[in-house]
Design a protein around this motif. Structure first.
Motif, PDB file in Angstrom:
ATOM      1  N   ASN A 201      -5.967   3.640   6.297  1.00  0.00           N
ATOM      2  CA  ASN A 201      -6.946   2.674   6.804  1.00  0.00           C
ATOM      3  C   ASN A 201      -6.663   2.426   8.284  1.00  0.00           C
ATOM      4  O   ASN A 201      -6.367   1.309   8.707  1.00  0.00           O
ATOM      5  CB  ASN A 201      -6.874   1.377   5.996  1.00  0.00           C
ATOM      6  CG  ASN A 201      -8.050   0.453   6.283  1.00  0.00           C
ATOM      7  OD1 ASN A 201      -9.058   0.868   6.849  1.00  0.00           O
ATOM      8  ND2 ASN A 201      -7.917  -0.813   5.902  1.00  0.00           N
ATOM      9  N   ASN A 204      -8.050  -0.591  10.296  1.00  0.00           N
ATOM     10  CA  ASN A 204      -8.271  -1.699   9.355  1.00  0.00           C
ATOM     11  C   ASN A 204      -9.745  -2.078   9.250  1.00  0.00           C
ATOM     12  O   ASN A 204     -10.106  -3.253   9.132  1.00  0.00           O
ATOM     13  CB  ASN A 204      -7.447  -2.924   9.757  1.00  0.00           C
ATOM     14  CG  ASN A 204      -5.959  -2.672   9.654  1.00  0.00           C
ATOM     15  OD1 ASN A 204      -5.498  -2.015   8.719  1.00  0.00           O
ATOM     16  ND2 ASN A 204      -5.196  -3.158  10.627  1.00  0.00           N
ATOM     17  N   ASN A 207     -12.099  -3.298   3.970  1.00  0.00           N
ATOM     18  CA  ASN A 207     -11.573  -4.503   3.343  1.00  0.00           C
ATOM     19  C   ASN A 207     -11.497  -4.290   1.835  1.00  0.00           C
ATOM     20  O   ASN A 207     -12.526  -4.122   1.174  1.00  0.00           O
ATOM     21  CB  ASN A 207     -12.473  -5.705   3.664  1.00  0.00           C
ATOM     22  CG  ASN A 207     -11.851  -7.018   3.232  1.00  0.00           C
ATOM     23  OD1 ASN A 207     -11.123  -7.091   2.254  1.00  0.00           O
ATOM     24  ND2 ASN A 207     -12.140  -8.071   3.988  1.00  0.00           N
TER      25      ASN A 207
END
Length: 310
Positions: A201, A204, A207
């Motif tokens: 990821n 980021n 989620n």
């Protein structure tokens, strides 16, 4: 019992006829009666033959049914074995797809590395002098100006270093994600599949709590997703999934199982230009509920995305 009675009656009538105790007219009526008795006996024999033939036919049909039942059992066993082989083939296909993806990534990295080396060589050659060697001032050593220079060497001397956007993108961390589902889910229409386990990821952007990827930088992205399903009963069981960008359907995938314990996988891929702040997720479509298979060891329900270029 019936035959014995008829035979006894016939002998009594014959005895009375021969004893002369009956007249000629009575003799004729008793002759007719005997003929009738013989006709009934013949009908009885014919009926017995028909019954025996029917019994033989019933026995034969019973054997045929038993044979067909054995053949059906063998066919069911072969179907069960075939379904197992199909499941193994699907698992092998999934594993091979992962290996192909890894190989493609390695080839892409190798091609990008060769491109960078070629760019470095062409840039270093732009500032070369007609002479093969030049003497540095202030007592420095001689330097071969024909030798390809590193990016750090060129940057130190203020020389151009190739495609600035490419170098800039290589210097930052990058944007990519790949996640999977490690447990089974049963969802309704238009619900989001929350892939809860992360393989990578970078940036980021994904989620795990919402199952949504948020675009961090405008550009062209590639997304792919796969949905796995395992049927617990016989009959058709279907799951219809969609990849959604800003509440707009982009591509779909369908998984339909037809037999108990059948494992299948369906997915799709799309390349799309995004703006910063755009959101992407995988959800179910149509009505009803769908079962999605997830596992930590067999990762067949996945969602991935990568930033390609501006």
């Amino acid at each position: 019992m019936y035959t014995a009675q008829m035979t006894a009656l016939k002998y009594i009538i014959l005895f009375c006829m021969f004893c002369g105790s009956f007249g000629i007219e009575k003799h004729d009526s008793y002759t007719k009666l005997l003929n009738r008795i013989e006709a009934l006996e013949q009908e009885q024999r014919d009926s017995r033959l028909k019954v025996e033939r029917l019994e033989h036919s019933v026995n034969f049909q019973s054997k045929v049914i038993q044979s067909q039942a054995r053949q059906i059992k063998l066919i069911n066993e072969e179907l069960f074995k075939t379904n197992k082989l199909l499941q193994q083939s699907n698992r092998m296909s999934t594993s091979n797809n992962r290996k192909i993806t890894i190989l493609r990534q390695l080839l892409f990295q190798e091609a990008q590395s060769k491109h960078n080396q070629k760019t470095d060589g062409s840039v270093s050659g732009m500032g070369s002098l007609p002479k093969q060697k030049e003497q540095k001032t202030q007592g420095e050593d001689f330097v071969d100006v024909q030798r390809p220079r590193s990016q750090a060497w060129l940057k130190k001397r203020g020389a151009p270093t190739g495609d600035s956007s490419l170098i800039k993108r290589q210097e930052r961390a990058g944007i990519s994600f790949s996640v999977y589902l490690d447990h089974d889910l049963t969802l309704g229409p238009h619900q989001t599949v929350k892939f809860n386990q992360v393989i990578i990821n970078d940036g980021n952007g994904y989620n795990t709590n919402t199952g949504v990827f948020t675009c961090l930088e405008a550009g062209v992205y590639m997304f792919s997703f796969f949905i796995g399903q395992r049927s617990e009963t016989d009959g058709v069981t279907a799951a219809y999934a969609e990849l959604v960008i800003n509440s707009q359907n982009m591509v779909d995938a369908v998984v339909e199982t037809y037999h108990q314990y059948q494992d299948l996988q369906g997915g799709n891929t799309v390349i799309q230009r995004l703006k910063q702040g755009d959101v992407v997720w995988v959800g179910l479509m149509l009505s009803g509920h769908a079962h999605i298979e997830g596992s930590g060891s067999l990762r067949i329900s996945t969602f991935s995305g990568v930033y390609l270029y501006q």
